[in-house]
Design a protein around this motif. Structure first.
Motif, PDB file in Angstrom:
ATOM      1  N   GLN A  62     -24.628  23.088  12.175  1.00 33.85           N
ATOM      2  CA  GLN A  62     -26.084  23.046  12.052  1.00 33.85           C
ATOM      3  C   GLN A  62     -26.616  24.356  11.465  1.00 33.85           C
ATOM      4  OE1 GLN A  62     -27.833  22.021  15.828  1.00 33.85           O
ATOM      5  NE2 GLN A  62     -26.589  20.194  16.076  1.00 33.85           N
ATOM      6  N   HIS A  63     -26.112  25.477  11.989  1.00 36.20           N
ATOM      7  CA  HIS A  63     -26.546  26.781  11.473  1.00 36.20           C
ATOM      8  C   HIS A  63     -26.128  26.959  10.011  1.00 36.20           C
ATOM      9  CE1 HIS A  63     -28.011  28.350  15.279  1.00 36.20           C
ATOM     10  NE2 HIS A  63     -26.882  27.982  15.868  1.00 36.20           N
ATOM     11  N   SER A  99     -44.246  17.383  12.486  1.00 39.25           N
ATOM     12  CA  SER A  99     -43.259  18.250  13.127  1.00 39.25           C
ATOM     13  C   SER A  99     -42.333  18.911  12.116  1.00 39.25           C
ATOM     14  CB  SER A  99     -42.428  17.430  14.128  1.00 39.25           C
ATOM     15  OG  SER A  99     -41.476  18.230  14.787  1.00 39.25           O
ATOM     16  N   HIS A 100     -41.887  20.115  12.486  1.00 32.91           N
ATOM     17  CA  HIS A 100     -40.882  20.825  11.695  1.00 32.91           C
ATOM     18  C   HIS A 100     -40.188  21.817  12.612  1.00 32.91           C
ATOM     19  CE1 HIS A 100     -43.537  24.381  11.450  1.00 32.91           C
ATOM     20  NE2 HIS A 100     -44.517  23.503  11.291  1.00 32.91           N
ATOM     21  N   THR A 150     -38.702   7.521  15.053  1.00 32.89           N
ATOM     22  CA  THR A 150     -38.901   8.851  15.622  1.00 32.89           C
ATOM     23  C   THR A 150     -37.627   9.485  16.169  1.00 32.89           C
ATOM     24  OG1 THR A 150     -41.258   8.565  16.122  1.00 32.89           O
ATOM     25  CG2 THR A 150     -40.040  10.096  17.510  1.00 32.89           C
ATOM     26  N   ARG A 151     -36.856   8.753  16.936  1.00 38.77           N
ATOM     27  CA  ARG A 151     -35.664   9.340  17.557  1.00 38.77           C
ATOM     28  C   ARG A 151     -34.703   9.870  16.497  1.00 38.77           C
ATOM     29  NH1 ARG A 151     -32.811   6.090  22.334  1.00 38.77           N
ATOM     30  NH2 ARG A 151     -34.897   6.491  23.162  1.00 38.77           N
ATOM     31  N   ARG A 152     -34.475   9.091  15.437  1.00 35.83           N
ATOM     32  CA  ARG A 152     -33.572   9.511  14.377  1.00 35.83           C
ATOM     33  C   ARG A 152     -34.147  10.698  13.599  1.00 35.83           C
ATOM     34  NH1 ARG A 152     -28.548   9.892  13.427  1.00 35.83           N
ATOM     35  NH2 ARG A 152     -29.047  11.878  12.454  1.00 35.83           N
ATOM     36  N   LEU A 153     -35.455  10.678  13.368  1.00 35.98           N
ATOM     37  CA  LEU A 153     -36.085  11.766  12.619  1.00 35.98           C
ATOM     38  C   LEU A 153     -35.998  13.088  13.375  1.00 35.98           C
ATOM     39  CD1 LEU A 153     -39.273  10.074  11.113  1.00 35.98           C
ATOM     40  CD2 LEU A 153     -37.227  10.836   9.900  1.00 35.98           C
ATOM     41  N   GLN A 154     -36.098  13.048  14.699  1.00 33.47           N
ATOM     42  CA  GLN A 154     -35.967  14.280  15.470  1.00 33.47           C
ATOM     43  C   GLN A 154     -34.582  14.898  15.283  1.00 33.47           C
ATOM     44  OE1 GLN A 154     -37.637  13.233  19.545  1.00 33.47           O
ATOM     45  NE2 GLN A 154     -38.497  15.248  19.221  1.00 33.47           N
ATOM     46  N   VAL A 156     -33.703  18.651  13.503  1.00 32.96           N
ATOM     47  CA  VAL A 156     -32.890  19.690  14.144  1.00 32.96           C
ATOM     48  C   VAL A 156     -31.659  20.017  13.305  1.00 32.96           C
ATOM     49  CG1 VAL A 156     -31.501  20.241  16.178  1.00 32.96           C
ATOM     50  CG2 VAL A 156     -33.719  19.126  16.452  1.00 32.96           C
ATOM     51  N   ASN A 157     -31.111  18.993  12.635  1.00 34.49           N
ATOM     52  CA  ASN A 157     -29.913  19.188  11.813  1.00 34.49           C
ATOM     53  C   ASN A 157     -30.227  19.604  10.376  1.00 34.49           C
ATOM     54  OD1 ASN A 157     -28.245  18.531  13.951  1.00 34.49           O
ATOM     55  ND2 ASN A 157     -28.097  16.377  13.390  1.00 34.49           N
TER      56      ASN A 157
END
Length: 319
Positions: free
Chosen positions: A66-67, A267-268, A129-133, A137-138
């Motif tokens: 992710q980083h 969101s971001h 929404t769940r997938r977009l969150q 994050v990724n």
């Protein structure tokens, strides 16, 4: 830690194989393995588990991936801005929008971006929404419009609109009162998405009821087509079927005794937005404001008191 080592790690992680990553990057396998080993030595923990066929990320490897993606994304953005001489706004921006909003927002957003920032490469992803969150994050998505999202410390949320949720049915419906009672709502089988079902049930919990589901369909267009064919009843945010309701193709009815609604959050991730992403965020909010001024997210007009002959008030008999 070298940038090329990070690039090598990301490619190995994405392909799940040092052999395939070696061919893809044009680097011999021993050199590629040394890149990974350097990172593991510096971090002090293994990132990959070598398997008979390919590799698998460790827990630390998944976190570092992710980083790494964020690092490479920022480097790419910096290169784009420098190649542009620092003038103007350019770069790739990925915006995530839910299926109940994408058909409303995407056309106007694309037109605004093309006109105001032609050097921005805009990509729109349609997900719930769940997938977009997860995508936020990724670092797969830069900005997203989320429906009543759960708290997440990694994300920043800004409420941009609240709109009512209404019962929607075919126009052939007869004898339906201007307001659906809670009893009628609980006894009427619905065509509904998982997200809206969970949202409505949560808001109905204090009344001791939940909606009855005829079919759970995570495809707004499929629900639209079924209703237009005269089949079933749904419960949806008003904007999703506003056009069909105003044109008389479908009938929209408010729910009495409860304020069913959804809140859309822009969101971001934290403060790490590129200049291009900030520009697109402004365009997105402008498009939402424009639609709001046209009443797209407003409640249905009040057609009078709740009354209809008892034999006509059940929604389950809709053709």
């Amino acid at each position: 830690m070298e940038l090329r080592s990070i690039e090598a790690f990301v490619r190995v992680a994405e392909l799940g194989s040092i052999t395939r990553a070696s061919r893809d990057l044009g680097i011999v396998q021993p050199a590629l393995s040394r890149h990974i080993q350097r990172i593991e030595t510096e971090i002090g923990t293994p990132l990959l588990v070598r398997l008979p066929r390919g590799v698998q990320l460790t827990l630390a490897g998944r976190r570092f991936l992710q980083h790494s993606r964020r690092i490479l994304q920022e480097v790419a953005r910096a290169r784009q801005e420098m190649n542009n001489g620092g003038d103007g706004v350019s770069g790739r921006v990925v915006v995530g929008i839910s299926p109940t909003l994408s058909s409303l927002l995407a056309p106007g957003l694309i037109e605004r971006c093309s006109s105001a920032y032609p050097a921005i490469n805009l990509t729109i992803v349609e997900e719930f929404t769940r997938r977009l969150q997860v995508d936020l994050v990724n670092s797969q998505v830069d900005l997203a419009l989320l429906t009543n999202p759960p708290p997440n410390r990694a994300l920043r949320f800004t409420a941009v609109l609240t709109e009512p949720i209404v019962v929607v049915m075919p126009r052939q419906s007869r004898g339906v009162s201007p307001v659906v009672t809670l009893d009628e709502l609980a006894s009427t089988p619905m065509l509904v998405t998982r997200g809206i079902r969970a949202l409505v049930d949560e808001q109905l919990a204090s009344h001791g009821i939940c909606i009855e589901v005829d079919c759970e369909i995570d495809a707004v267009e499929a629900i639209r087509r079924m209703l237009l064919r005269g089949r079933g009843v749904s419960i949806m945010p008003i904007s999703a079927f506003r056009k069909e309701i105003e044109e008389g193709q479908l009938t929209g009815v408010a729910v009495g005794g409860v304020n069913l609604s959804r809140t859309i959050m822009l969101s971001h991730v934290g403060d790490k937005l590129s200049t291009a992403a900030h520009a697109v965020m402004g365009l997105l909010r402008a498009e939402i404001d424009s639609l709001a001024q046209r009443g797209i997210f407003s409640a249905l007009p009040d057609h009078g008191p709740h009354w209809a002959p008892p034999q006509q008030r059940a929604l389950a008999g809709v053709a």
